[in-house]
Write a protein that holds these residues in place. Sequence first.
Motif, short mmCIF file in Angstrom:
data_model
loop_
_atom_site.label_atom_id
_atom_site.label_comp_id
_atom_site.label_asym_id
_atom_site.label_seq_id
_atom_site.Cartn_x
_atom_site.Cartn_y
_atom_site.Cartn_z
N VAL A 141 -16.87 -3.83 -7.56
CA VAL A 141 -16.74 -5.27 -7.30
C VAL A 141 -18.15 -5.82 -7.04
O VAL A 141 -18.87 -5.31 -6.21
CB VAL A 141 -15.84 -5.56 -6.07
CG1 VAL A 141 -15.76 -7.05 -5.82
CG2 VAL A 141 -14.47 -4.96 -6.27
N TYR A 142 -18.51 -6.85 -7.83
CA TYR A 142 -19.84 -7.43 -7.67
C TYR A 142 -19.74 -8.96 -7.79
O TYR A 142 -18.72 -9.49 -8.27
CB TYR A 142 -20.81 -6.87 -8.73
CG TYR A 142 -20.52 -7.29 -10.15
CD1 TYR A 142 -21.15 -8.41 -10.70
CD2 TYR A 142 -19.64 -6.56 -10.94
CE1 TYR A 142 -20.88 -8.80 -12.00
CE2 TYR A 142 -19.38 -6.93 -12.24
CZ TYR A 142 -20.00 -8.05 -12.78
OH TYR A 142 -19.72 -8.45 -14.06
N TYR A 143 -20.83 -9.58 -7.30
CA TYR A 143 -20.87 -11.06 -7.32
C TYR A 143 -22.13 -11.46 -8.06
O TYR A 143 -23.23 -10.99 -7.76
CB TYR A 143 -20.89 -11.63 -5.91
CG TYR A 143 -20.47 -13.06 -5.81
CD1 TYR A 143 -19.14 -13.40 -5.59
CD2 TYR A 143 -21.42 -14.10 -5.94
CE1 TYR A 143 -18.75 -14.74 -5.51
CE2 TYR A 143 -21.03 -15.43 -5.87
CZ TYR A 143 -19.68 -15.74 -5.67
OH TYR A 143 -19.30 -17.07 -5.60
N PRO A 144 -22.00 -12.36 -9.07
CA PRO A 144 -23.17 -12.75 -9.88
C PRO A 144 -24.24 -13.42 -9.03
O PRO A 144 -23.94 -14.09 -8.04
CB PRO A 144 -22.58 -13.73 -10.90
CG PRO A 144 -21.12 -13.43 -10.93
CD PRO A 144 -20.77 -12.98 -9.55
N PRO A 145 -25.51 -13.24 -9.41
CA PRO A 145 -26.61 -13.88 -8.65
C PRO A 145 -26.61 -15.39 -8.84
O PRO A 145 -26.07 -15.91 -9.81
CB PRO A 145 -27.86 -13.25 -9.26
CG PRO A 145 -27.46 -12.86 -10.64
CD PRO A 145 -26.02 -12.46 -10.56
N SER A 174 -34.02 -16.54 -3.83
CA SER A 174 -33.88 -16.94 -2.42
C SER A 174 -32.45 -17.38 -2.13
O SER A 174 -31.89 -17.06 -1.06
CB SER A 174 -34.87 -18.06 -2.07
OG SER A 174 -34.63 -19.20 -2.89
N GLU A 175 -31.85 -18.07 -3.08
CA GLU A 175 -30.47 -18.48 -2.90
C GLU A 175 -29.54 -17.27 -2.86
O GLU A 175 -28.57 -17.24 -2.09
CB GLU A 175 -30.02 -19.44 -4.00
CG GLU A 175 -30.74 -20.80 -3.98
CD GLU A 175 -30.34 -21.69 -5.14
OE1 GLU A 175 -30.68 -22.88 -5.10
OE2 GLU A 175 -29.66 -21.19 -6.07
N LYS A 189 -30.32 -14.28 -1.78
CA LYS A 189 -30.50 -13.63 -0.48
C LYS A 189 -29.74 -14.38 0.62
O LYS A 189 -29.15 -13.77 1.52
CB LYS A 189 -31.98 -13.56 -0.12
CG LYS A 189 -32.76 -12.57 -0.99
CD LYS A 189 -34.24 -12.54 -0.56
CE LYS A 189 -35.04 -11.53 -1.36
NZ LYS A 189 -36.46 -11.48 -0.97
N THR A 190 -29.77 -15.70 0.54
CA THR A 190 -29.03 -16.52 1.53
C THR A 190 -27.54 -16.25 1.41
O THR A 190 -26.83 -16.11 2.43
CB THR A 190 -29.32 -18.01 1.31
OG1 THR A 190 -30.72 -18.25 1.44
CG2 THR A 190 -28.57 -18.86 2.30
N LEU A 191 -27.03 -16.14 0.15
CA LEU A 191 -25.61 -15.85 -0.07
C LEU A 191 -25.23 -14.48 0.47
O LEU A 191 -24.17 -14.30 1.09
CB LEU A 191 -25.28 -15.93 -1.56
CG LEU A 191 -23.86 -15.59 -1.97
CD1 LEU A 191 -22.88 -16.57 -1.34
CD2 LEU A 191 -23.72 -15.56 -3.49
N SER A 192 -26.12 -13.50 0.27
CA SER A 192 -25.85 -12.15 0.76
C SER A 192 -25.73 -12.15 2.29
O SER A 192 -24.85 -11.47 2.86
CB SER A 192 -26.98 -11.21 0.31
OG SER A 192 -26.79 -9.92 0.83
N ALA A 193 -26.60 -12.90 2.96
CA ALA A 193 -26.56 -12.95 4.43
C ALA A 193 -25.28 -13.62 4.90
O ALA A 193 -24.65 -13.18 5.88
CB ALA A 193 -27.79 -13.70 4.94
N GLU A 194 -24.84 -14.69 4.25
CA GLU A 194 -23.60 -15.36 4.63
C GLU A 194 -22.39 -14.42 4.49
O GLU A 194 -21.50 -14.41 5.35
CB GLU A 194 -23.38 -16.59 3.76
CG GLU A 194 -24.37 -17.72 4.01
CD GLU A 194 -24.14 -18.90 3.09
OE1 GLU A 194 -23.22 -18.80 2.21
OE2 GLU A 194 -24.85 -19.90 3.23
N LYS A 213 -29.25 -5.99 -12.35
CA LYS A 213 -30.26 -6.36 -11.34
C LYS A 213 -30.09 -7.81 -10.89
O LYS A 213 -29.89 -8.69 -11.71
CB LYS A 213 -31.65 -6.16 -11.94
CG LYS A 213 -32.77 -6.41 -10.94
CD LYS A 213 -34.13 -6.12 -11.59
CE LYS A 213 -35.25 -6.35 -10.61
NZ LYS A 213 -36.58 -6.10 -11.22
N GLY A 214 -30.12 -8.02 -9.57
CA GLY A 214 -29.95 -9.35 -8.98
C GLY A 214 -28.53 -9.66 -8.54
O GLY A 214 -28.30 -10.62 -7.81
#
Length: 280
Positions: free
Chosen positions: A174-178, A183-184, A186-191, A208-209
């Motif tokens: 299971v993955y989520y597209p970048p 920077s956006e 990375k912000t999404l990953s933190a949320e 990658k990404g």
Amino acid sequence: MKWLVALVVVLNLVVAMYGSLKQRPPLDVHAQEVSPGQVRLLPANWKPDASAPKAQASAPAASAPAAQPLHETKPAASAAKSQVKPAAKPEASKLAAKAADKPQDKAAQDKAKATPDKTVADKKPEALACYRWSGLNDSLLARVKGGVPQLKLKSGQMQEESKEESKGSGRFWVYYPPLATQSETKTLSAEMRDKGFDNYIVSNDEFKGNLSLGLFGKEDAAKTLVARLKAAGYDKAVVKSKDQPAKITALTFKDLDAAQAERLKALQKRLTPGIALKGC
């Protein structure tokens, strides 16, 4: 009286002269009887001896019976001819037979050439076998090639074909597209982490990404996670079957005689009992 004596003398002289001048009648040889024992048959190629005339000239005139052996009577001549003719017939018959046999012999030879040998025609060619040994990974291929020399193959009897196949690992990713920028993303990953969705940013493969959210052994578990993400407002999550590429090789053995086919079957049963040979 003197005239009478003279007349007698003259008459005697006339009679003597008449008797000497009178021609002797010819001897009829055919009228004489000849004994069969005195008849001599001469061969067809008989020629008088060169010394015969001299002997005849030196000998006094013989009587007719003595000269008879040199003359052939009609029965003797006919008998000689009848014996000579059969001697010539075999030669003529042989020549005729040869002349008649020549076309026949030529025709027989042509027929023999046109007609194939029955033994050759009846002899059926040996049936050659063809087998395909597929589904071999790198380790199995190495084992099989180690036993191939036992088959005593000739050049061109074995062909190798390899291709890349995706081997399913039984896992689902299971993955989520970048997002648009790093920077956006990375912000999404933190949320997501704050909301309980553990993840990390992929940095070393074709994805990658992307944000990796987990690897599951069952597809249902992966789909459950995607449903939770959508409920939290992340509706772009994707489920992907995680397959591993693998090199699979197939060996084709063709034009095998009976002995080679038997050795190949024995080798397959010993090395890969779960992978059977297939006809080709």
